[in-house]
Design a protein around this motif. Structure first.
Motif, short mmCIF file in Angstrom:
data_model
loop_
_atom_site.label_atom_id
_atom_site.label_comp_id
_atom_site.label_asym_id
_atom_site.label_seq_id
_atom_site.Cartn_x
_atom_site.Cartn_y
_atom_site.Cartn_z
N ILE A 146 0.84 -1.20 0.00
CA ILE A 146 0.00 0.00 0.00
C ILE A 146 0.87 1.25 0.00
O ILE A 146 0.63 2.21 -0.77
CB ILE A 146 -0.93 0.01 1.23
CG1 ILE A 146 -2.02 -1.06 1.11
CG2 ILE A 146 -1.55 1.38 1.45
CD1 ILE A 146 -3.16 -0.71 0.21
N GLU A 147 1.89 1.27 0.86
CA GLU A 147 2.75 2.45 0.98
C GLU A 147 3.54 2.69 -0.30
O GLU A 147 3.68 3.83 -0.75
CB GLU A 147 3.71 2.29 2.16
CG GLU A 147 3.03 2.25 3.52
CD GLU A 147 2.45 3.59 3.95
OE1 GLU A 147 2.27 4.48 3.10
OE2 GLU A 147 2.15 3.74 5.13
N VAL A 148 4.07 1.64 -0.91
CA VAL A 148 4.81 1.78 -2.16
C VAL A 148 3.90 2.30 -3.26
O VAL A 148 4.27 3.18 -4.04
CB VAL A 148 5.46 0.44 -2.57
CG1 VAL A 148 6.02 0.52 -3.98
CG2 VAL A 148 6.56 0.07 -1.59
N CYS A 149 2.68 1.76 -3.31
CA CYS A 149 1.70 2.23 -4.29
C CYS A 149 1.42 3.71 -4.09
O CYS A 149 1.31 4.48 -5.05
CB CYS A 149 0.41 1.41 -4.15
SG CYS A 149 -0.94 1.93 -5.23
N ASP A 150 1.35 4.15 -2.84
CA ASP A 150 1.05 5.54 -2.57
C ASP A 150 2.24 6.45 -2.86
O ASP A 150 2.05 7.62 -3.22
CB ASP A 150 0.60 5.72 -1.11
CG ASP A 150 -0.18 7.01 -0.92
OD1 ASP A 150 -1.32 7.07 -1.43
OD2 ASP A 150 0.35 7.95 -0.30
N VAL A 151 3.46 5.95 -2.70
CA VAL A 151 4.63 6.74 -3.09
C VAL A 151 4.58 7.06 -4.58
O VAL A 151 4.81 8.20 -5.01
CB VAL A 151 5.94 5.98 -2.75
CG1 VAL A 151 7.13 6.67 -3.40
CG2 VAL A 151 6.16 5.93 -1.25
N ILE A 152 4.26 6.03 -5.37
CA ILE A 152 4.16 6.22 -6.82
C ILE A 152 3.04 7.19 -7.15
O ILE A 152 3.18 8.08 -8.00
CB ILE A 152 3.93 4.86 -7.52
CG1 ILE A 152 5.13 3.95 -7.28
CG2 ILE A 152 3.68 5.05 -9.01
CD1 ILE A 152 4.93 2.52 -7.74
N PHE A 153 1.90 7.04 -6.46
CA PHE A 153 0.78 7.94 -6.70
C PHE A 153 1.12 9.37 -6.31
O PHE A 153 0.79 10.31 -7.02
CB PHE A 153 -0.44 7.48 -5.91
CG PHE A 153 -1.56 8.48 -5.93
CD1 PHE A 153 -2.35 8.64 -7.06
CD2 PHE A 153 -1.83 9.27 -4.82
CE1 PHE A 153 -3.37 9.57 -7.09
CE2 PHE A 153 -2.85 10.20 -4.83
CZ PHE A 153 -3.62 10.35 -5.98
N ALA A 154 1.79 9.55 -5.17
CA ALA A 154 2.17 10.90 -4.73
C ALA A 154 3.09 11.56 -5.73
O ALA A 154 2.99 12.75 -6.01
CB ALA A 154 2.82 10.83 -3.35
N PHE A 155 4.01 10.77 -6.32
CA PHE A 155 4.91 11.30 -7.33
C PHE A 155 4.14 11.67 -8.60
O PHE A 155 4.38 12.72 -9.20
CB PHE A 155 6.00 10.29 -7.65
CG PHE A 155 6.91 10.72 -8.76
CD1 PHE A 155 7.91 11.65 -8.53
CD2 PHE A 155 6.76 10.20 -10.04
CE1 PHE A 155 8.75 12.06 -9.57
CE2 PHE A 155 7.59 10.60 -11.08
CZ PHE A 155 8.59 11.53 -10.84
N ASP A 156 3.21 10.79 -9.01
CA ASP A 156 2.43 11.05 -10.22
C ASP A 156 1.52 12.26 -10.07
O ASP A 156 1.29 13.01 -11.02
CB ASP A 156 1.58 9.82 -10.58
CG ASP A 156 2.43 8.68 -11.14
OD1 ASP A 156 3.59 8.93 -11.50
OD2 ASP A 156 1.93 7.54 -11.20
N SER A 157 0.96 12.45 -8.86
CA SER A 157 -0.01 13.53 -8.67
C SER A 157 0.65 14.88 -8.44
O SER A 157 0.03 15.92 -8.62
CB SER A 157 -0.93 13.20 -7.49
OG SER A 157 -0.21 13.17 -6.27
N MET A 158 1.93 14.88 -8.04
CA MET A 158 2.62 16.13 -7.76
C MET A 158 2.62 17.10 -8.94
O MET A 158 2.28 18.27 -8.78
CB MET A 158 4.04 15.83 -7.27
CG MET A 158 4.88 17.07 -6.95
SD MET A 158 5.94 17.52 -8.34
CE MET A 158 7.15 16.20 -8.32
N PRO A 159 2.97 16.65 -10.17
CA PRO A 159 2.93 17.59 -11.30
C PRO A 159 1.54 18.14 -11.58
O PRO A 159 1.39 19.26 -12.08
CB PRO A 159 3.43 16.75 -12.48
CG PRO A 159 4.16 15.61 -11.87
CD PRO A 159 3.46 15.33 -10.59
N VAL A 160 0.50 17.35 -11.27
CA VAL A 160 -0.87 17.78 -11.53
C VAL A 160 -1.22 18.98 -10.64
O VAL A 160 -1.76 19.99 -11.10
CB VAL A 160 -1.86 16.63 -11.28
CG1 VAL A 160 -3.29 17.10 -11.52
CG2 VAL A 160 -1.53 15.46 -12.18
#
Length: 324
Positions: free
Chosen positions: A210-224
C-alpha cells in the motif's frame, strides 16, 4: 538559482504554519484515536467521517479566502478537488491489493481499517515531501514544466492500459513484497491481527505494498497539483487536507465501486487538460484560476452524471457491475 527556488517559501508566515498545523494534527489525531480499535467500518461511519473531513477542509478554505483573497481561495479549492479526484484510482488500487491478500472476505474486512490506519499517515508524509520538492524545482526552468507534463501524460497512459487489461494483478508477488520476504522471516497467518507475530505477517506485507503504491501515486499527482497551484502553502495544505480523509473515502468508494464507473474517464480528461496547462505555462500562457476550477468541476460533474445516467459497459445481464 537555488535561492530563487527557496524564495517561493518566503511568503509563508509562522501564523500560516500554525493555523494549518494545529487543527490538522488535532483532526488527524481525533480520527485515528476514534478508530483505534480496528473494528469493521460501516457505511454510516465512513459517510459521517467523510463529511467531517470535507467540512474541516472547507473551514480551512474559508481561512484562505478570508486572509489571502478570493483568488487564493479558488486555488486552494482547485488543488483540493484535483487531489480527491486523482485519489479515486489510487483507492481502487488499494482495494485490489486487499483482494490479492484475501482481506476483502467478510470475516477479514476489519483488517483493511488497521492497514489504512497507518497507510494514510504515510500518504500524508509522502505528499508533504513530494509537493515541497515540486514547489522547490518548478521555478528552476520552464523545461521542468514540460517534464511534468510528460509525467502526467504517462499517468494517463497507465490508467488507459489498466482499464483495458481485464487480468487482475497479483500484489502478493509485487516487487516490494518479494523484497521484504527476501530479508525477513514471514508468518503466513494473519489471525493475530498484528504486523509482526513470529515474523512478518501478510498484514505488514500488504501495508508495505500500500505504501509503495502511494509513493508512486504521490509522485504522479505532484505535477498535476503544481500545474494549477504554484503557491507552496496552498499546494501542500490542499493536498494534505484531501489526503487525510482518504481512509473514510475508501470505504465509501468500495461500497459504490460500480456506481460511478465513468469517473476514471473524467479523471483522464482532467489529466490531459493539466498536461496542456503545464506545457502552456512553460511558454508563458496563463489560464485564469477561476477557469481552471470551472473546468475541473464541470469535467468531474459530467463524469458523475454520465455514470448515473448510462449503464456501465461492464455490467452483466443481471445489472451487477463488474468489479473494477
Amino acid at each position: 538559482m537555488l535561492e530563487n527556488s527557496l524564495s517561493v517559501f518566503s511568503s509563508i508566515s509562522l501564523t500560516d504554519v500554525l493555523v494549518f498545523i494545529i487543527p490538522f494534527v488535532l483532526a488527524v489525531l481525533v480520527d485515528l484515536l476514534t478508530h483505534k480499535s480496528g473494528h469493521k467500518i460501516t457505511m454510516g461511519n465512513a459517510l459521517i467521517w467523510s463529511i467531517i473531513w470535507v467540512l474541516c477542509s472547507a473551514a480551512f478554505g474559508y481561512y484562505i479566502w478570508h486572509s489571502r483573497g478570493a483568488e487564493a481561495g479558488s486555488l486552494y479549492a482547485t488543488g483540493y478537488v484535483l487531489e480527491k479526484a486523482l485519489a479515486l484510482d489510487n483507492l481502487f488500487a488499494f482495494y485490489l491489493i486487499f483482494k490479492s491478500f484475501g482481506l476483502t472476505q467478510e470475516n477479514r474486512q476489519h483488517f483493511q481499517h488497521r492497514i489504512l490506519y497507518w497507510g494514510i499517515l504515510g500518504a500524508i508524509i509522502f505528499r508533504f515531501f513530494f509537493l515541497g520538492f515540486g514547489a522547490l524545482i518548478v521555478n528552476v526552468s520552464p523545461y521542468i514544466l514540460i517534464l511534468f507534463a510528460l509525467v502526467v501524460l504517462w499517468t494517463v497512459w497507465k490508467m488507459w492500459k489498466s482499464g483495458e487489461d481485464d487480468e487482475e494483478v497479483d500484489y502478493t508477488s509485487h516487487w516490494s513484497v518479494l523484497a521484504v520476504r527476501k530479508f525477513a522471516s514471514t508468518n503466513p497467518s494473519i489471525e493475530s491481527g498484528k504486523f509482526f507475530h513470529h515474523g512478518v505477517t501478510p498484514l505488514f506485507l500488504c501495508l508495505i505494498c500500500i505504501e509503495v503504491c502511494d509513493v508512486i501515486f504521490a509522485f504522479d499527482s505532484m505535477p498535476v497539483i503544481v500545474a494549477v497551484v504554484r503557491d507552496p502553502y496552498l499546494m501542500i495544505t490542499s493536498s494534505l487536507w484531501a489526503a487525510a480523509g482518504l481512509r473514510s473515502l475508501y470505504f465509501l468508494l468500495v461500497a459504490a465501486q460500480g456506481l460511478f464507473w465513468a469517473l476514471d474517464k473524467a479523471v483522464m480528461v482532467l489529466l490531459i487538460f493539466v498536461s496542456g496547462k503545464l506545457i502552456g505555462s512553460a511558454f508563458g500562457f496563463h489560464l485564469p484560476n477561476v477557469v481552471s476550477l470551472s473546468i475541473v468541476a464541470v469535467v468531474l460533474l459530467t463524469g458523475v452524471i454520465w455514470s448515473l445516467a448510462v449503464k456501465a459497459p461492464e455490467e452483466g445481464e443481471n445489472g451487477d457491475a463488474a468489479e473494477k
